[in-house]
Motif scaffolding. Sequence first.
Motif, PDB file in Angstrom:
ATOM      1  N   UNK A  39       0.940  -1.155   0.051  1.00  0.00           N
ATOM      2  CA  UNK A  39       0.050   0.055  -0.033  1.00  0.00           C
ATOM      3  C   UNK A  39       0.823   1.475  -0.034  1.00  0.00           C
ATOM      4  N   UNK A  40       1.943   1.370   0.828  1.00  0.00           N
ATOM      5  CA  UNK A  40       2.907   2.279   0.868  1.00  0.00           C
ATOM      6  C   UNK A  40       3.596   2.537  -0.528  1.00  0.00           C
ATOM      7  N   UNK A  41       3.913   1.342  -1.150  1.00  0.00           N
ATOM      8  CA  UNK A  41       4.563   1.733  -2.643  1.00  0.00           C
ATOM      9  C   UNK A  41       3.639   1.869  -3.719  1.00  0.00           C
ATOM     10  N   UNK A  42       2.475   1.599  -3.347  1.00  0.00           N
ATOM     11  CA  UNK A  42       1.347   1.979  -4.365  1.00  0.00           C
ATOM     12  C   UNK A  42       0.983   3.492  -4.598  1.00  0.00           C
ATOM     13  N   UNK A  43       1.110   4.024  -3.145  1.00  0.00           N
ATOM     14  CA  UNK A  43       0.884   5.659  -2.962  1.00  0.00           C
ATOM     15  C   UNK A  43       2.135   6.288  -3.506  1.00  0.00           C
ATOM     16  N   UNK A  44       3.512   5.754  -3.369  1.00  0.00           N
ATOM     17  CA  UNK A  44       4.656   6.426  -3.700  1.00  0.00           C
ATOM     18  C   UNK A  44       5.038   6.381  -5.160  1.00  0.00           C
ATOM     19  N   UNK A  45       4.274   5.156  -5.764  1.00  0.00           N
ATOM     20  CA  UNK A  45       4.706   4.811  -7.399  1.00  0.00           C
ATOM     21  C   UNK A  45       3.664   5.080  -7.977  1.00  0.00           C
ATOM     22  N   UNK A  46       2.469   5.415  -7.548  1.00  0.00           N
ATOM     23  CA  UNK A  46       1.293   5.816  -8.303  1.00  0.00           C
ATOM     24  C   UNK A  46       1.090   4.861  -9.317  1.00  0.00           C
ATOM     25  N   UNK A  47       1.049   3.524  -9.005  1.00  0.00           N
ATOM     26  CA  UNK A  47       0.622   2.321  -9.610  1.00  0.00           C
ATOM     27  C   UNK A  47      -0.004   1.177  -8.667  1.00  0.00           C
ATOM     28  N   UNK A  48      -0.733   0.501  -9.232  1.00  0.00           N
ATOM     29  CA  UNK A  48      -1.309  -0.725  -8.100  1.00  0.00           C
ATOM     30  C   UNK A  48      -0.237  -1.763  -7.918  1.00  0.00           C
TER      31      UNK A  48
END
Length: 130
Positions: A39-48
């Motif tokens: 979830x943190x990576x989804x927010x930072x990378x702007x991809x699911x």
Amino acid sequence: MKDWLDEIKWNSDGLVPAIAQDHKTGRVLMMAWMNRESLALTASEQRAIYWSRSRGKLWRKGEESGHVQKLHEMRLDCDADVIILMVEQLGHIACHTGRESCFYRVHEDGQWKIVDPVLKDPDAIYSAGH
């Protein structure tokens, strides 16, 4: 300041269900699980980016198929135990069966009827070099 990830009610496995919807049409594309890192990576990378329970590792949607989900918005429900991802589905295929959505079966007359076409053969999607 409170960490936004601490506001989520993670299940006993440290996961939360995430529903991906097309940001333009609102169609539900798929459901998968996320852990804190995904979830943190989804927010930072702007991809699911999901957590694959079967593989026991992070799963960047589209890493094998090329069908990346670009994040437009994330929402948390009132009980803080479900995430909705409003995404742009690149290639218009979210399902590993080659369909637009994983929800392609409708209950009719006591059985599940397939109502959405296969847009691309899964063997062609997941072959080397996709």
